[in-house]
Design a protein around this motif. Structure first.
Motif, short mmCIF file in Angstrom:
data_model
loop_
_atom_site.label_atom_id
_atom_site.label_comp_id
_atom_site.label_asym_id
_atom_site.label_seq_id
_atom_site.Cartn_x
_atom_site.Cartn_y
_atom_site.Cartn_z
N SER A 1 -7.62 -1.72 -21.04
CA SER A 1 -6.53 -2.02 -21.97
C SER A 1 -5.16 -1.87 -21.09
CB SER A 1 -6.42 -1.08 -23.11
OG SER A 1 -6.43 0.37 -22.48
N ARG A 2 -5.57 -1.38 -19.75
CA ARG A 2 -4.28 -1.08 -18.81
C ARG A 2 -3.69 0.10 -19.14
NH1 ARG A 2 -4.09 -5.66 -15.32
NH2 ARG A 2 -3.10 -4.00 -13.99
N TYR A 3 -4.37 0.96 -20.01
CA TYR A 3 -3.70 2.39 -20.28
C TYR A 3 -4.07 2.97 -18.85
CZ TYR A 3 -3.25 7.12 -22.04
OH TYR A 3 -2.86 8.56 -21.97
N LEU A 4 -5.11 2.91 -18.31
CA LEU A 4 -5.37 3.41 -16.89
C LEU A 4 -5.31 2.30 -15.98
CD1 LEU A 4 -8.41 5.80 -17.68
CD2 LEU A 4 -6.03 6.47 -17.55
N ASP A 5 -4.94 2.60 -14.69
CA ASP A 5 -4.90 1.77 -13.64
C ASP A 5 -5.75 2.22 -12.56
OD1 ASP A 5 -4.51 -0.71 -12.14
OD2 ASP A 5 -2.48 -0.64 -12.62
N ASP A 6 -5.96 1.38 -11.32
CA ASP A 6 -6.39 2.03 -10.12
C ASP A 6 -5.65 1.37 -8.93
OD1 ASP A 6 -8.41 2.27 -7.91
OD2 ASP A 6 -9.56 3.66 -9.55
N TRP A 7 -5.32 2.02 -8.04
CA TRP A 7 -4.44 1.53 -6.97
C TRP A 7 -5.09 1.83 -5.78
CZ3 TRP A 7 -0.14 -1.60 -7.37
CH2 TRP A 7 0.56 -1.66 -8.47
N GLN A 8 -4.78 1.07 -4.67
CA GLN A 8 -5.33 1.43 -3.46
C GLN A 8 -3.79 1.41 -2.55
OE1 GLN A 8 -8.25 -1.40 -1.62
NE2 GLN A 8 -9.78 -0.15 -2.28
N PHE A 9 -3.51 2.47 -1.87
CA PHE A 9 -2.15 2.62 -1.34
C PHE A 9 -2.49 2.57 0.46
CE2 PHE A 9 -1.32 4.55 -5.25
CZ PHE A 9 -0.56 3.95 -6.06
N GLY A 10 -1.44 2.15 1.02
CA GLY A 10 -1.43 2.14 2.46
C GLY A 10 -0.10 3.16 2.74
N ILE A 11 -0.34 4.17 3.42
CA ILE A 11 0.71 5.21 3.35
C ILE A 11 0.78 5.62 4.83
CG2 ILE A 11 1.14 7.78 2.89
CD1 ILE A 11 -0.38 7.32 0.46
N ALA A 12 2.02 5.77 5.40
CA ALA A 12 2.54 5.90 6.61
C ALA A 12 3.74 6.88 6.64
CB ALA A 12 2.74 4.75 7.47
N ARG A 13 3.97 7.44 8.03
CA ARG A 13 5.25 7.99 7.90
C ARG A 13 6.48 7.28 7.88
NH1 ARG A 13 2.05 11.34 11.33
NH2 ARG A 13 2.14 13.31 10.24
N SER A 14 7.37 7.72 7.31
CA SER A 14 8.64 6.88 7.09
C SER A 14 9.53 6.49 8.33
CB SER A 14 9.72 7.64 6.16
OG SER A 14 9.95 8.82 6.45
#
Length: 430
Positions: free
Chosen positions: A417-430
């Motif tokens: 229903s898209r009430y929940l989602d799942d994400w992959q994030f790439g994270i680095a120092r700003s």
């Protein structure tokens, strides 16, 4: 079974509330819905009104029907008074408990739960929602992930149920998180790709976002059964992976040996807050949900502290809409009580805000695989139910089987229903 839990007569103060311990067949208070006619009548009235607004049916024991969609999924009432008493006393916890003991049934449990999820905002009239505090007691203090000991007990209650149990319904990768599917679909709309191939794509996606390559020093928060660490090591990385589950660690070590990469993997039973060292990459796959909102800053600060200059973090996280997080973050749910004690699902906004306020880290890449989680859960549930006799042979009772059926269907409906989602994030120092 926990080796640290004392017998009831010696239990410390925080254990005075008898906990459900499904692996041991302990279901305190589950069989007795109590007696509260006013709440029963109110819940019955609310549910009958709700199903008339939803594409589903409420079927009574005498065959009469509420709801106007003859093609919609049917919620069959077996013991109506008990069902509505639970619902009126404990809200959605009562709905799940009613399924567990057979107060109601359905041939399309996912469909029924999808109707509830799709209409979550309008399920209960706004004035009645304000009475939520009468039955929503909030998460028990002893289950909030305040320190490593509490976190370990919470982990134990789910992940240490039995490695044999998880092996019955997970694929050969032993990944217990959303897969990432690609390629053609069949006439039923289901992906044709194997679950193992989709799980490997998921892991490789996180490793790519973290920049893991030959020679990388990698730290993983949340080992699972070792697949991500194994695939990182197969790239030539050296991996330190942290878990609080003794049973998971044992199987992960055996799997690393079988894959021929145990010399590149160190598996520590250690809380993330106690991690030391400097690493080129960090990865964490659906572990943040167990951290607790209060400790999200500490979790991300730990990653920030452990990353070397130029290091990257690959994060996979289940998410929910930010306004629903704000409305429900203090709530005690069926999932908390029976599946994941102490857990809370973040929103994308909450992750972004925590990074900005408490770290030097920022998201610079992202992808969503939420609908793929619905497919993943569909396959897990099919395999779990198809092997339910083997589940029982491991020592789990019928209530446990129905509980896990509800858990997997509930989650599949949430992602579909898209009430929940799942994400992959790439994270680095700003």
């Amino acid at each position: 079974m926990s080796t640290t839990m004392p017998p009831p007569e010696q239990a410390p103060a925080r254990e005075e509330r008898v906990l459900p311990r499904p692996a041991e067949g302990v279901w305190p208070g589950l069989q007795d819905p109590g007696a509260n006619r006013i709440r029963m009548v109110v819940a019955r009235s609310l549910l009958r009104a709700a199903v008339r607004r939803m594409p589903m049916r409420l079927v009574w024991p005498d065959g009469s029907v509420d709801g106007g969609d003859p093609a919609g999924p049917a919620m069959r009432l077996i013991r109506p008074e008990a069902c509505f008493t639970r619902l009126g006393t404990d809200g959605l916890i009562g709905l799940g408990e009613g399924w567990m003991v057979g107060d109601w049934d359905s041939d399309d449990l996912v469909g029924v739960m999808r109707c509830f999820t799709d209409h979550i905002e309008s399920l209960v009239p706004r004035p009645v929602r304000k009475l939520r505090r009468l039955y929503d007691r909030g998460q028990p203090r002893e289950e909030r992930a305040a320190d490593a000991a509490v976190s370990q007990e919470n982990v134990h209650r789910h992940y240490d149920l039995s490695n044999d149990l998880f092996q019955l319904f997970l694929d050969e990768s032993m990944m217990y998180s959303a897969a990432w599917f690609d390629g053609p679909v069949g006439p039923d709309g289901r992906h044709l790709e194997s679950l193992t191939a989709a799980q490997h794509r998921k892991v490789d996606g996180v490793l790519d976002l973290a920049g893991v390559r030959d020679g990388s020093r990698v730290i993983e928060i949340g080992t699972g059964w070792g697949e991500a660490a194994i695939r990182a090591a197969q790239r030539g990385a050296r991996v330190t992976t942290l878990t609080l589950s003794v049973e998971q660690a044992e199987l992960a070590r055996a799997r690393a040996v079988a894959a021929g990469v145990s010399d590149r993997i160190t598996i520590d039973i250690r809380d993330y807050r106690d991690a030391q060292g400097e690493y080129d990459a960090a990865i964490s796959i659906e572990m943040i949900e167990a951290v607790g909102e209060r400790y999200w800053p500490e979790y991300f600060r730990a990653i920030d502290r452990l990353l070397a200059p130029g290091g990257r973090f690959g994060l996979q996280a289940i998410t929910m809409p930010h306004h629903r997080l704000q409305a429900t973050k203090a709530s005690y749910t069926w999932i908390h009580k029976y599946i994941f004690p102490g857990g809370i699902i973040p929103s994308v906004e909450a992750i972004e805000q925590t990074l900005v306020r408490h770290t030097s880290l920022r998201i610079d890449d992202r992808r969503t695989i939420g609908l793929d989680y619905a497919e993943t859960l569909h396959r897990w549930r099919e395999d779990f139910l198809g092997r339910s006799e083997q589940v029982r042979a491991l020592g789990f009772d019928e209530t446990f089987v129905r509980m896990w059926d509800f858990y997997l269907a509930y989650c599949e409906a949430g992602f579909a229903s898209r009430y929940l989602d799942d994400w992959q994030f790439g994270i680095a120092r700003s």
